[in-house]
Scaffold this motif. Structure first.
Motif, PDB file in Angstrom:
ATOM      1  N   GLN A 388       0.873  -1.205  -0.107  1.00 15.39           N
ATOM      2  CA  GLN A 388      -0.138   0.002   0.072  1.00 15.39           C
ATOM      3  C   GLN A 388       0.739   1.344   0.027  1.00 15.39           C
ATOM      4  O   GLN A 388       0.410   2.371   0.132  1.00 15.39           O
ATOM      5  CB  GLN A 388      -1.009   0.062   1.116  1.00 15.39           C
ATOM      6  CG  GLN A 388      -2.047  -1.176   1.193  1.00 15.39           C
ATOM      7  CD  GLN A 388      -3.482  -0.917   1.743  1.00 15.39           C
ATOM      8  OE1 GLN A 388      -3.459   0.142   2.807  1.00 15.39           O
ATOM      9  NE2 GLN A 388      -4.240  -1.751   1.745  1.00 15.39           N
ATOM     10  N   ILE A 389       2.212   1.107  -0.404  1.00 18.10           N
ATOM     11  CA  ILE A 389       2.873   2.523  -0.472  1.00 18.10           C
ATOM     12  C   ILE A 389       2.689   3.288  -1.642  1.00 18.10           C
ATOM     13  O   ILE A 389       3.125   4.158  -2.085  1.00 18.10           O
ATOM     14  CB  ILE A 389       4.244   2.098   0.063  1.00 18.10           C
ATOM     15  CG1 ILE A 389       5.046   1.407  -1.299  1.00 18.10           C
ATOM     16  CG2 ILE A 389       4.723   1.478   1.242  1.00 18.10           C
ATOM     17  CD1 ILE A 389       6.563   1.193  -1.245  1.00 18.10           C
ATOM     18  N   VAL A 406       7.917  13.520  -7.948  1.00 17.84           N
ATOM     19  CA  VAL A 406       7.004  13.419  -6.796  1.00 17.84           C
ATOM     20  C   VAL A 406       5.545  14.335  -7.128  1.00 17.84           C
ATOM     21  O   VAL A 406       6.027  15.542  -7.332  1.00 17.84           O
ATOM     22  CB  VAL A 406       7.488  13.736  -5.475  1.00 17.84           C
ATOM     23  CG1 VAL A 406       6.483  13.879  -4.433  1.00 17.84           C
ATOM     24  CG2 VAL A 406       8.720  12.693  -5.149  1.00 17.84           C
ATOM     25  N   HIS A 407       4.477  13.960  -7.113  1.00 10.55           N
ATOM     26  CA  HIS A 407       3.177  14.842  -7.400  1.00 10.55           C
ATOM     27  C   HIS A 407       2.541  15.028  -5.992  1.00 10.55           C
ATOM     28  O   HIS A 407       2.688  14.467  -4.847  1.00 10.55           O
ATOM     29  CB  HIS A 407       2.240  14.050  -8.169  1.00 10.55           C
ATOM     30  CG  HIS A 407       3.065  13.731  -9.454  1.00 10.55           C
ATOM     31  ND1 HIS A 407       2.170  14.320 -10.661  1.00 10.55           N
ATOM     32  CD2 HIS A 407       3.771  13.075  -9.921  1.00 10.55           C
ATOM     33  CE1 HIS A 407       2.963  13.923 -11.640  1.00 10.55           C
ATOM     34  NE2 HIS A 407       3.906  13.046 -11.387  1.00 10.55           N
ATOM     35  N   GLY A 408       1.844  16.297  -5.715  1.00  8.09           N
ATOM     36  CA  GLY A 408       0.897  16.466  -4.783  1.00  8.09           C
ATOM     37  C   GLY A 408       0.087  15.125  -4.717  1.00  8.09           C
ATOM     38  O   GLY A 408      -0.599  14.648  -5.574  1.00  8.09           O
ATOM     39  N   GLY A 409      -0.074  14.715  -3.530  1.00  6.10           N
ATOM     40  CA  GLY A 409      -1.120  13.690  -3.148  1.00  6.10           C
ATOM     41  C   GLY A 409      -0.020  12.413  -3.179  1.00  6.10           C
ATOM     42  O   GLY A 409      -0.865  11.240  -2.575  1.00  6.10           O
ATOM     43  N   ASP A 410       1.354  12.394  -3.427  1.00  4.86           N
ATOM     44  CA  ASP A 410       2.038  11.243  -3.464  1.00  4.86           C
ATOM     45  C   ASP A 410       2.419  10.825  -1.599  1.00  4.86           C
ATOM     46  O   ASP A 410       2.543  11.802  -1.266  1.00  4.86           O
ATOM     47  CB  ASP A 410       3.135  11.213  -4.079  1.00  4.86           C
ATOM     48  CG  ASP A 410       2.966  11.014  -5.487  1.00  4.86           C
ATOM     49  OD1 ASP A 410       1.710  10.850  -5.874  1.00  4.86           O
ATOM     50  OD2 ASP A 410       3.941  11.224  -6.465  1.00  4.86           O
ATOM     51  N   ARG A 411       2.594   9.632  -1.455  1.00  2.00           N
ATOM     52  CA  ARG A 411       3.539   9.254  -0.317  1.00  2.00           C
ATOM     53  C   ARG A 411       4.835   9.772  -0.682  1.00  2.00           C
ATOM     54  O   ARG A 411       5.398   9.675  -1.554  1.00  2.00           O
ATOM     55  CB  ARG A 411       3.286   7.731  -0.015  1.00  2.00           C
ATOM     56  CG  ARG A 411       4.494   7.140   0.874  1.00  2.00           C
ATOM     57  CD  ARG A 411       4.563   5.727   0.748  1.00  2.00           C
ATOM     58  NE  ARG A 411       5.596   5.147   1.542  1.00  2.00           N
ATOM     59  CZ  ARG A 411       6.908   4.825   0.864  1.00  2.00           C
ATOM     60  NH1 ARG A 411       7.136   5.264  -0.135  1.00  2.00           N
ATOM     61  NH2 ARG A 411       7.707   4.540   1.589  1.00  2.00           N
ATOM     62  N   LEU A 412       5.422  10.541   0.411  1.00  6.56           N
ATOM     63  CA  LEU A 412       6.731  10.884   0.319  1.00  6.56           C
ATOM     64  C   LEU A 412       7.752   9.822   0.239  1.00  6.56           C
ATOM     65  O   LEU A 412       7.671   8.983   1.007  1.00  6.56           O
ATOM     66  CB  LEU A 412       7.143  11.718   1.692  1.00  6.56           C
ATOM     67  CG  LEU A 412       8.637  12.189   1.739  1.00  6.56           C
ATOM     68  CD1 LEU A 412       8.604  13.484   0.742  1.00  6.56           C
ATOM     69  CD2 LEU A 412       8.943  12.862   3.169  1.00  6.56           C
ATOM     70  N   PRO A 413       8.694   9.733  -0.811  1.00  7.02           N
ATOM     71  CA  PRO A 413       9.683   8.821  -1.210  1.00  7.02           C
ATOM     72  C   PRO A 413      10.632   8.762   0.353  1.00  7.02           C
ATOM     73  O   PRO A 413      10.780   9.760   0.853  1.00  7.02           O
ATOM     74  CB  PRO A 413      10.272   9.262  -2.317  1.00  7.02           C
ATOM     75  CG  PRO A 413       9.418  10.186  -2.969  1.00  7.02           C
ATOM     76  CD  PRO A 413       8.713  10.820  -1.902  1.00  7.02           C
ATOM     77  N   TRP A 414      10.619   7.365   0.690  1.00 14.58           N
ATOM     78  CA  TRP A 414      11.621   7.275   1.879  1.00 14.58           C
ATOM     79  C   TRP A 414      12.986   7.228   1.485  1.00 14.58           C
ATOM     80  O   TRP A 414      13.394   6.608   0.641  1.00 14.58           O
ATOM     81  CB  TRP A 414      11.043   6.044   2.629  1.00 14.58           C
ATOM     82  CG  TRP A 414      12.129   5.510   3.507  1.00 14.58           C
ATOM     83  CD1 TRP A 414      12.224   6.144   5.172  1.00 14.58           C
ATOM     84  CD2 TRP A 414      13.161   4.496   3.739  1.00 14.58           C
ATOM     85  NE1 TRP A 414      13.169   5.541   5.676  1.00 14.58           N
ATOM     86  CE2 TRP A 414      13.686   4.582   4.766  1.00 14.58           C
ATOM     87  CE3 TRP A 414      13.359   3.511   2.578  1.00 14.58           C
ATOM     88  CZ2 TRP A 414      14.652   3.507   5.198  1.00 14.58           C
ATOM     89  CZ3 TRP A 414      14.371   2.706   3.032  1.00 14.58           C
ATOM     90  CH2 TRP A 414      14.879   2.541   4.217  1.00 14.58           C
TER      91      TRP A 414
END
Length: 510
Positions: A388-389, A406-414
């Motif tokens: 679910q990431i 990275v788009h607005g709404g994305d999970r922040l990349p770790w």
């Protein structure tokens, strides 16, 4: 006693998570459940990586990991032959701290959440059920029934976390379209010996039976999930473990020595037409139910709770207009519908009858799967989906901009580089800004004046590989998703974002 602002109906993982997140943000809640005691059977088992990331905000992840079982890989079997092994640690190691599947039985999971709530002064009111509610201009009056008799409570909002037979959903009158699969399934918690009891997940795709063997903490313990076919399925309610087919177990060379719990069930796939009507919300199984394929159900309900909690808290603290709550349904219902569709296809494939289905499942898949899994992109896609990431809110009202990949709404990349983990600041449930590189001269003072946390990281190749852009601005929502991605550290972009939505970024919760 502080008057509750939110009444939560249902004390399963979804309701408990919602109560915990709201309480941590200073919102008084009342949590009720008609059951006289918490569940004592394991039920849902899988805790996905994204759930563990969210649990990191409350310090729950480490406690869960200490008491659960870490599954390093999935194994695929056909007719007694081992065909493929999918190791999580080599696939998701660059994507998340939690590159594995965690097994933690639901009853233990609930006890952990209940214990954390008790530390904050919140208890579950057992034997208390919701019987009705009326909505006014400034709140709800909810009717309750318990051993003490009839009563009512006035609250600002109502959260229906009361399961597949939700009373809240019935009172709202929203439809729950979908259906029920023809297959009957059984579930059994066992003690056993054999190759599949090695701490990993094993799935047998057989012409006659489907069987999944989930490992559990402790030597020789496992959860079996399998199909009941033929005439036996017509009398599922009276079946015992001795009545189910042992063909798949024999193929896996699984020797069951003890059965601790056994049940049969039908699998449903439904999504409520609405997740919100007025001041009432639906979460978890009250809003969506689907097949157990991939262990997604409980995790999705927890995601619902985290999504709604920060929005309710923001509105109730007067930091945003009530229109912020309009974003809950489009964000969560879109994902729930997609999940139901996906698990439906997987479930139908794994359980389909007939010679063509048997040929595809037992001949073509074992031939194709190892070749497909040889590609890193395929393995990564599977991990992102199941863990679910991959869940995102792109194109939704609270999501704006793009910076790098990275788009607005994305999970922040770790990214954990040079001993610095960019997820460490996310342990605070608050708005914050991340910059990978230089924040420029204006951003630090702008954030400081507004109580908005700013975290600046030295830009590295690891950040670039993860899709983050140098010197870009990433505004993080309190639930750790990117709200705004902007290629420059432009304070006017932040000002516009908050002004358009009427949101006041605040410091840490009380």
């Amino acid at each position: 006693m502080t008057e509750p602002r939110v009444l939560i109906a249902g004390a399963g993982p979804t309701g408990l998570t919602l109560a915990l997140w709201l309480t941590r943000q200073g919102i008084p809640v009342r949590l009720i459940d008609p059951a006289l005691r918490a569940g004592t059977t394991s039920r849902a088992l899988a805790v996905q990586a994204r759930t563990l990331e969210l649990y990191g905000q409350l310090g729950i992840a480490d406690a869960l990991l200490a008491n659960g079982h870490r599954v390093p890989a999935i194994n695929l079997w056909v007719a007694g032959e081992h065909k493929a092994r999918l190791p999580f640690e080599t696939i998701g190691g660059s994507l998340t701290r939690y590159a594995f599947l965690e097994i933690f039985p639901q009853d233990e999971h609930e006890r952990l959440l209940i214990g954390r709530l008790a530390e904050l002064g919140v208890t579950v009111e057992r034997g208390c059920e919701l019987t009705g509610f009326t909505e006014g201009a400034d709140g709800l009056t909810v009717q309750l029934r318990s051993a003490a008799g009839e009563s009512s409570v006035r609250v600002d909002y109502l959260a229906g976390c009361d399961g597949a037979r939700s009373k809240v959903r019935a009172l709202l009158g929203t439809g729950f379209p979908g259906g029920t699969y023809a297959q009957v399934f059984y579930v059994a918690d066992i003690e056993a010996q054999g190759a599949p009891v090695n701490g990993e997940l094993h799935i047998d795709l057989d012409e006659a039976d489907f069987l999944a063997v989930f490992p559990m903490k402790g030597t020789g313990r496992a959860r079996l999930v399998g199909t009941v076919r033929g005439e036996r399925a017509e009398h599922a309610e009276t079946l015992q473990f001795a009545d189910v087919s042992t063909r798949a177990m024999q193929n896996l060379r699984l020797e069951v020595s003890k059965v601790n719990w056994f049940s049969t069930y039908h699998v449903h796939h439904r999504v409520s037409e609405h997740f919100r009507l007025g001041r009432a919300f639906l979460l978890g199984d009250a809003a969506h139910i689907h097949s157990p394929a991939g262990g997604q159900g409980m995790n999705t309900g927890i995601g619902d709770a985290v999504n709604l909690a920060w929005k309710l808290a923001t509105v109730l603290r007067g930091e945003a207009p009530a229109t912020l709550l309009d974003s809950y349904e489009p964000e969560r219902r879109q994902f729930a519908q997609k999940l139901v569709d996906t698990t439906d296809r997987v479930f139908s494939f794994a359980t389909a009858d007939g010679p063509i289905a048997d040929l595809v499942r037992t001949r073509l898949v074992p031939l194709i799967a190892p070749r497909a899994l040889a590609f890193e992109s395929v393995r990564e896609f599977m991990f992102r989906t199941v863990s679910q990431i991959m869940v995102n809110y792109r194109g939704r009202p609270l999501s704006e901009g793009t910076a790098g990949a990275v788009h607005g709404g994305d999970r922040l990349p770790w990214v954990a580089a040079g001993g610095i983990d960019n997820y460490d600041p996310l342990s605070e449930i608050r708005w914050q800004v991340h910059v990978y590189g230089s924040p420029g001269p204006a951003l630090p003072s702008w954030c400081r004046e507004r109580g908005l946390a700013l975290h600046v990281f030295d830009f590295t190749d690891a950040h670039a590989d993860a899709g983050l852009a140098r010197d870009a601005l990433y505004l993080m929502r309190p639930d750790t998703y990117v709200a705004l991605a902007h290629e420059r550290c432009d304070v006017s972009a932040l000002e516009r974002y908050f002004a358009v939505r009427g949101i006041k970024p605040a410091g840490p919760p009380p």
